[in-house]
Motif scaffolding. Structure first.
Motif, PDB file in Angstrom:
ATOM      1  N   UNK A   1      -8.906 -14.471  -2.422  1.00 23.23           N
ATOM      2  CA  UNK A   1      -7.814 -14.974  -1.768  1.00 23.23           C
ATOM      3  C   UNK A   1      -7.004 -14.223  -1.144  1.00 23.23           C
ATOM      4  N   UNK A   2      -6.595 -13.033  -1.860  1.00 23.26           N
ATOM      5  CA  UNK A   2      -5.765 -12.029  -1.107  1.00 23.26           C
ATOM      6  C   UNK A   2      -6.390 -11.127  -0.121  1.00 23.26           C
ATOM      7  N   UNK A   3      -7.548 -11.214  -0.610  1.00 25.24           N
ATOM      8  CA  UNK A   3      -8.572 -10.291   0.727  1.00 25.24           C
ATOM      9  C   UNK A   3      -8.509 -11.174   1.835  1.00 25.24           C
ATOM     10  N   UNK A   4      -8.857 -12.311   1.771  1.00 28.44           N
ATOM     11  CA  UNK A   4      -8.702 -13.474   2.928  1.00 28.44           C
ATOM     12  C   UNK A   4      -7.333 -13.250   3.736  1.00 28.44           C
ATOM     13  N   UNK A   5      -6.294 -13.086   2.760  1.00 29.39           N
ATOM     14  CA  UNK A   5      -4.978 -12.901   3.457  1.00 29.39           C
ATOM     15  C   UNK A   5      -4.607 -11.481   3.976  1.00 29.39           C
ATOM     16  N   UNK A   6      -5.711 -10.585   4.210  1.00 27.35           N
ATOM     17  CA  UNK A   6      -5.442  -9.347   4.418  1.00 27.35           C
ATOM     18  C   UNK A   6      -4.316  -8.566   3.879  1.00 27.35           C
ATOM     19  N   UNK A   7      -4.485  -8.807   2.432  1.00 29.19           N
ATOM     20  CA  UNK A   7      -3.256  -8.109   1.680  1.00 29.19           C
ATOM     21  C   UNK A   7      -3.585  -6.731   1.680  1.00 29.19           C
ATOM     22  N   UNK A   8      -2.631  -5.898   2.002  1.00 31.24           N
ATOM     23  CA  UNK A   8      -2.672  -4.275   2.014  1.00 31.24           C
ATOM     24  C   UNK A   8      -3.294  -3.673   0.793  1.00 31.24           C
ATOM     25  N   UNK A   9      -4.036  -2.757   0.693  1.00 35.30           N
ATOM     26  CA  UNK A   9      -4.961  -2.128  -0.572  1.00 35.30           C
ATOM     27  C   UNK A   9      -3.777  -2.042  -1.701  1.00 35.30           C
ATOM     28  N   UNK A  10      -2.941  -1.424  -1.474  1.00 36.97           N
ATOM     29  CA  UNK A  10      -2.050  -0.991  -2.742  1.00 36.97           C
ATOM     30  C   UNK A  10      -1.616  -2.245  -3.303  1.00 36.97           C
ATOM     31  N   UNK A  11      -0.829  -3.082  -2.257  1.00 36.52           N
ATOM     32  CA  UNK A  11      -0.332  -4.304  -2.949  1.00 36.52           C
ATOM     33  C   UNK A  11      -1.533  -5.054  -3.636  1.00 36.52           C
ATOM     34  N   UNK A  12      -2.603  -5.242  -3.051  1.00 40.54           N
ATOM     35  CA  UNK A  12      -3.850  -5.854  -3.675  1.00 40.54           C
ATOM     36  C   UNK A  12      -4.036  -5.409  -4.948  1.00 40.54           C
ATOM     37  N   UNK A  13      -4.342  -4.123  -5.072  1.00 42.17           N
ATOM     38  CA  UNK A  13      -4.621  -3.664  -6.328  1.00 42.17           C
ATOM     39  C   UNK A  13      -3.340  -3.844  -7.325  1.00 42.17           C
ATOM     40  N   UNK A  14      -2.430  -3.888  -7.312  1.00 43.33           N
ATOM     41  CA  UNK A  14      -1.130  -3.992  -7.911  1.00 43.33           C
ATOM     42  C   UNK A  14      -1.042  -5.574  -8.517  1.00 43.33           C
ATOM     43  N   UNK A  15      -1.096  -6.558  -7.432  1.00 37.94           N
ATOM     44  CA  UNK A  15      -1.103  -7.884  -7.745  1.00 37.94           C
ATOM     45  C   UNK A  15      -2.447  -8.540  -8.699  1.00 37.94           C
ATOM     46  N   UNK A  16      -3.598  -8.015  -8.428  1.00 36.18           N
ATOM     47  CA  UNK A  16      -4.573  -8.473  -9.135  1.00 36.18           C
ATOM     48  C   UNK A  16      -4.420  -7.767 -10.543  1.00 36.18           C
ATOM     49  N   UNK A  17      -4.119  -6.638 -10.813  1.00 33.87           N
ATOM     50  CA  UNK A  17      -3.811  -5.917 -12.176  1.00 33.87           C
ATOM     51  C   UNK A  17      -2.764  -6.788 -12.886  1.00 33.87           C
ATOM     52  N   UNK A  18      -1.728  -7.035 -11.952  1.00 28.77           N
ATOM     53  CA  UNK A  18      -0.632  -7.691 -12.745  1.00 28.77           C
ATOM     54  C   UNK A  18      -0.848  -9.347 -12.861  1.00 28.77           C
ATOM     55  N   UNK A  19      -1.644  -9.847 -11.999  1.00 27.15           N
ATOM     56  CA  UNK A  19      -1.864 -11.262 -12.452  1.00 27.15           C
ATOM     57  C   UNK A  19      -2.884 -11.151 -13.568  1.00 27.15           C
ATOM     58  N   UNK A  20      -3.884 -10.477 -14.030  1.00 24.21           N
ATOM     59  CA  UNK A  20      -4.659 -10.387 -14.926  1.00 24.21           C
ATOM     60  C   UNK A  20      -3.631 -10.340 -16.290  1.00 24.21           C
ATOM     61  N   UNK A  21      -2.651  -9.059 -16.343  1.00 16.87           N
ATOM     62  CA  UNK A  21      -1.953  -9.161 -17.583  1.00 16.87           C
ATOM     63  C   UNK A  21      -1.135 -10.250 -17.666  1.00 16.87           C
ATOM     64  N   UNK A  22      -0.241 -10.822 -16.690  1.00 20.99           N
ATOM     65  CA  UNK A  22       0.622 -11.905 -16.913  1.00 20.99           C
ATOM     66  C   UNK A  22      -0.329 -13.039 -17.459  1.00 20.99           C
ATOM     67  N   UNK A  23      -1.319 -13.633 -16.475  1.00 18.54           N
ATOM     68  CA  UNK A  23      -1.958 -14.417 -16.784  1.00 18.54           C
ATOM     69  C   UNK A  23      -2.595 -14.667 -18.395  1.00 18.54           C
ATOM     70  N   UNK A  24      -3.126 -13.253 -18.887  1.00 19.70           N
ATOM     71  CA  UNK A  24      -3.392 -13.273 -20.010  1.00 19.70           C
ATOM     72  C   UNK A  24      -2.296 -13.400 -21.277  1.00 19.70           C
ATOM     73  N   UNK A  25      -1.122 -12.974 -21.052  1.00 22.08           N
ATOM     74  CA  UNK A  25       0.021 -13.088 -21.739  1.00 22.08           C
ATOM     75  C   UNK A  25       0.330 -14.327 -21.689  1.00 22.08           C
ATOM     76  N   UNK A  26       0.479 -15.127 -20.791  1.00 23.69           N
ATOM     77  CA  UNK A  26       1.098 -16.492 -20.772  1.00 23.69           C
ATOM     78  C   UNK A  26      -0.072 -17.542 -21.562  1.00 23.69           C
TER      79      UNK A  26
END
Length: 128
Positions: free
Chosen positions: A54-79
């Motif tokens: 989804x983030x790639x389709x939205x043209x998310x800048x690379x640094x933000x893309x990496x941070x968001x994907x890693x962040x979601x992995x951690x947050x989703x797991x912990x929730x």
């Protein structure tokens, strides 16, 4: 900007539905709530992977893309890990009101995560 917002909003909502209700077999469910089992990690990975698309389709800048994907992995797991622990012993047939309240709490925390992700993408693209 409105188109980008709706692409992200609808994309993240659809991916959440698909990942939670179609791509979560029993072994993933059984592995949540235990740091030693792979199921919770695999489930969070499915969410992160679909968010990546989804983030790639939205043209998310690379640094933000990496941070968001890693962040979601951690947050989703912990929730999900937290949900297993705070809802232990609560069953839909014996405590329906409490069960659905806790389920709703889990779902709204995931939705708020997507709201934050959307805002961060808009920020990274200079639109917020």
């Amino acid at each position: 900007m409105v188109e980008l917002f709706f692409l992200l909003f609808l994309g993240l909502e659809l991916k959440h539905f698909i990942a939670d209700y179609f791509m979560q077999p029993g072994w993933m469910l059984a592995g949540k709530g235990d740091f030693r089992k792979i199921g919770g990690y695999a489930h969070a990975g499915v969410h992160a992977g679909l968010s990546l698309i989804v983030l790639l389709l939205a043209g998310t800048p690379l640094l933000a893309l990496v941070g968001l994907v890693l962040g979601e992995f951690a947050v989703h797991y912990l929730l999900d890990y937290s949900k297993i622990h705070y809802s232990r012993g609560v069953h839909v047939d014996t405590q329906p009101r409490r069960f659905w309240s806790l389920h709703g709490l889990d779902q709204i925390t995931h939705q708020l995560t997507y709201g934050a992700m959307i805002y961060l993408v808009l920020l990274a693209k200079g639109l917020a």
